[in-house]
Motif scaffolding. Sequence first.
Motif, PDB file in Angstrom:
ATOM      1  N   THR A 215     -70.719  12.617  14.062  1.00  9.32           N
ATOM      2  CA  THR A 215     -70.853  14.042  14.356  1.00  9.32           C
ATOM      3  C   THR A 215     -70.629  14.306  15.841  1.00  9.32           C
ATOM      4  N   LEU A 216     -70.165  13.296  16.563  1.00 10.42           N
ATOM      5  CA  LEU A 216     -69.910  13.414  17.992  1.00 10.42           C
ATOM      6  C   LEU A 216     -68.551  14.061  18.240  1.00 10.42           C
ATOM      7  N   SER A 217     -68.252  14.334  19.486  1.00 12.48           N
ATOM      8  CA  SER A 217     -66.940  14.861  19.838  1.00 12.48           C
ATOM      9  C   SER A 217     -65.869  13.825  19.535  1.00 12.48           C
ATOM     10  N   ALA A 218     -64.631  14.273  19.475  1.00 14.69           N
ATOM     11  CA  ALA A 218     -63.533  13.356  19.185  1.00 14.69           C
ATOM     12  C   ALA A 218     -63.448  12.248  20.229  1.00 14.69           C
ATOM     13  N   SER A 219     -63.578  12.610  21.507  1.00 15.22           N
ATOM     14  CA  SER A 219     -63.452  11.600  22.560  1.00 15.22           C
ATOM     15  C   SER A 219     -64.575  10.570  22.466  1.00 15.22           C
ATOM     16  N   ALA A 220     -65.812  11.035  22.196  1.00 12.73           N
ATOM     17  CA  ALA A 220     -66.938  10.107  22.081  1.00 12.73           C
ATOM     18  C   ALA A 220     -66.797   9.236  20.841  1.00 12.73           C
ATOM     19  N   THR A 221     -66.366   9.825  19.744  1.00 14.65           N
ATOM     20  CA  THR A 221     -66.194   9.071  18.501  1.00 14.65           C
ATOM     21  C   THR A 221     -65.134   7.982  18.665  1.00 14.65           C
TER      22      THR A 221
ATOM     23  N   ALA B  61     -64.040  -5.404  11.511  1.00 13.86           N
ATOM     24  CA  ALA B  61     -63.899  -4.332  12.501  1.00 13.86           C
ATOM     25  C   ALA B  61     -63.319  -3.067  11.871  1.00 13.86           C
ATOM     26  N   LEU B  62     -62.318  -3.219  11.018  1.00 14.16           N
ATOM     27  CA  LEU B  62     -61.712  -2.066  10.355  1.00 14.16           C
ATOM     28  C   LEU B  62     -62.708  -1.375   9.435  1.00 14.16           C
ATOM     29  N   SER B  63     -63.480  -2.158   8.714  1.00 14.44           N
ATOM     30  CA  SER B  63     -64.471  -1.591   7.805  1.00 14.44           C
ATOM     31  C   SER B  63     -65.526  -0.794   8.569  1.00 14.44           C
ATOM     32  N   GLN B  64     -66.025  -1.356   9.650  1.00  9.52           N
ATOM     33  CA  GLN B  64     -67.043  -0.673  10.446  1.00  9.52           C
ATOM     34  C   GLN B  64     -66.473   0.569  11.128  1.00  9.52           C
ATOM     35  N   LEU B  65     -65.238   0.466  11.589  1.00 17.41           N
ATOM     36  CA  LEU B  65     -64.599   1.610  12.234  1.00 17.41           C
ATOM     37  C   LEU B  65     -64.450   2.766  11.254  1.00 17.41           C
ATOM     38  N   GLN B  66     -64.015   2.466  10.037  1.00 19.84           N
ATOM     39  CA  GLN B  66     -63.847   3.522   9.044  1.00 19.84           C
ATOM     40  C   GLN B  66     -65.173   4.219   8.759  1.00 19.84           C
ATOM     41  N   GLU B  67     -66.239   3.440   8.635  1.00 22.19           N
ATOM     42  CA  GLU B  67     -67.560   4.021   8.390  1.00 22.19           C
ATOM     43  C   GLU B  67     -67.963   4.956   9.529  1.00 22.19           C
ATOM     44  N   GLN B  68     -67.692   4.522  10.751  1.00 24.93           N
ATOM     45  CA  GLN B  68     -68.089   5.339  11.893  1.00 24.93           C
ATOM     46  C   GLN B  68     -67.283   6.626  11.966  1.00 24.93           C
ATOM     47  N   LEU B  69     -65.978   6.524  11.760  1.00 29.80           N
ATOM     48  CA  LEU B  69     -65.128   7.712  11.812  1.00 29.80           C
ATOM     49  C   LEU B  69     -65.498   8.707  10.715  1.00 29.80           C
TER      50      LEU B  69
ATOM     51  N   GLU C 123     -54.016   2.239  13.697  1.00 31.08           N
ATOM     52  CA  GLU C 123     -53.361   3.496  14.068  1.00 31.08           C
ATOM     53  C   GLU C 123     -53.516   4.540  12.966  1.00 31.08           C
ATOM     54  N   ARG C 124     -53.295   4.132  11.714  1.00 33.01           N
ATOM     55  CA  ARG C 124     -53.412   5.087  10.610  1.00 33.01           C
ATOM     56  C   ARG C 124     -54.840   5.595  10.465  1.00 33.01           C
ATOM     57  N   MET C 125     -55.801   4.719  10.702  1.00 32.73           N
ATOM     58  CA  MET C 125     -57.205   5.107  10.597  1.00 32.73           C
ATOM     59  C   MET C 125     -57.547   6.165  11.653  1.00 32.73           C
ATOM     60  N   PHE C 126     -57.146   5.907  12.890  1.00 34.29           N
ATOM     61  CA  PHE C 126     -57.376   6.884  13.951  1.00 34.29           C
ATOM     62  C   PHE C 126     -56.596   8.172  13.686  1.00 34.29           C
ATOM     63  N   GLN C 127     -55.378   8.029  13.191  1.00 33.17           N
ATOM     64  CA  GLN C 127     -54.544   9.198  12.926  1.00 33.17           C
ATOM     65  C   GLN C 127     -55.188  10.108  11.886  1.00 33.17           C
ATOM     66  N   ARG C 128     -55.709   9.527  10.807  1.00 34.19           N
ATOM     67  CA  ARG C 128     -56.348  10.331   9.765  1.00 34.19           C
ATOM     68  C   ARG C 128     -57.575  11.063  10.327  1.00 34.19           C
ATOM     69  N   TYR C 129     -58.357  10.346  11.145  1.00 31.92           N
ATOM     70  CA  TYR C 129     -59.540  10.978  11.731  1.00 31.92           C
ATOM     71  C   TYR C 129     -59.131  12.142  12.645  1.00 31.92           C
ATOM     72  N   LEU C 130     -58.174  11.899  13.520  1.00 28.26           N
ATOM     73  CA  LEU C 130     -57.768  12.931  14.475  1.00 28.26           C
ATOM     74  C   LEU C 130     -57.142  14.127  13.768  1.00 28.26           C
ATOM     75  N   ALA C 131     -56.386  13.868  12.713  1.00 23.24           N
ATOM     76  CA  ALA C 131     -55.802  14.980  11.957  1.00 23.24           C
ATOM     77  C   ALA C 131     -56.908  15.811  11.303  1.00 23.24           C
TER      78      ALA C 131
ATOM     79  N   ALA D 157     -64.030   6.648  21.501  1.00 23.18           N
ATOM     80  CA  ALA D 157     -64.456   5.646  22.474  1.00 23.18           C
ATOM     81  C   ALA D 157     -65.461   4.669  21.874  1.00 23.18           C
ATOM     82  N   LEU D 158     -66.483   5.190  21.200  1.00 15.37           N
ATOM     83  CA  LEU D 158     -67.520   4.323  20.632  1.00 15.37           C
ATOM     84  C   LEU D 158     -66.955   3.453  19.508  1.00 15.37           C
ATOM     85  N   GLY D 159     -66.098   4.036  18.671  1.00 14.90           N
ATOM     86  CA  GLY D 159     -65.506   3.264  17.583  1.00 14.90           C
ATOM     87  C   GLY D 159     -64.625   2.139  18.092  1.00 14.90           C
ATOM     88  N   THR D 160     -63.832   2.427  19.109  1.00 16.92           N
ATOM     89  CA  THR D 160     -62.928   1.422  19.661  1.00 16.92           C
ATOM     90  C   THR D 160     -63.703   0.321  20.381  1.00 16.92           C
ATOM     91  N   LEU D 161     -64.756   0.698  21.083  1.00 19.16           N
ATOM     92  CA  LEU D 161     -65.581  -0.306  21.758  1.00 19.16           C
ATOM     93  C   LEU D 161     -66.266  -1.230  20.751  1.00 19.16           C
TER      94      LEU D 161
END
Length: 225
Positions: free
Chosen positions: A78-84, A66-74, A128-136, A86-90
């Motif tokens: 090219t979607l908005s932050a909210s869509a990215t 799950a972490l590996s796939q999430l990192q690839e998606q983040l 958390e760190r993965m999401f944090q890096r993306y959001l930053a 949501a889809l990554g977490t789902l």
Amino acid sequence: MTDSAAPHGPDGSASPQATAVRYLTEHGYEQTTTSSLADAIGMSRSTFFRRFGSKEDVVFADHDLALSQLQEQLDSSTLSASATIALGTLEVSRVLTRDPVTARMRAQLLRSTPLLRERELVITHRYERMFQRYLARVALPGTPDWGAIAAAAAVVAVHNAALRRWMKFGDDQAFGELERELTALIARFSPWFGGERDASRVVVASFDAATAPEDVLRAIASELG
């Protein structure tokens, strides 16, 4: 992880990971040796180490995937932050619950094993760190440093609440609701992460120096209104 994280083998039988989690749940984590676990899933000890690393690693193989796939998606979204988000977490939810029986056995195993609960906390921080890096990375100028930290922690907390709801009540709607919850959550942090800022207007006013201040304010308010 490759097929080691798959819920079932090509013939429909339980995957090595699912078999290992069941064995650990039934026989106890501390009481099970790596050799006996390898025997239970039909592997030599050396093959087990090459494929999983340790008996602790086999419990969290789905998280590794799950972490590996999430990192690839983040990294590629090219979607908005909210869509990215949501889809990554789902997708994380889908990986962790695609084998419901094993998912619930793993949760039971974690509740009864302090060592595994500590590892779970480490994994939570990785999300958390993965999401944090993306959001930053996608944050707009002027976003405070703590903005990405707070938003990332909130995303993981909301996801974990949905996962617990699914685990406890078998709520099939939990992850449908999760998408809406995450979208609303990121919107709360607008406009830092791609939200729409309120339109700005500049009014240039020229008044006689003798004009009363209250008349100036009334005139500006009328223009802005």
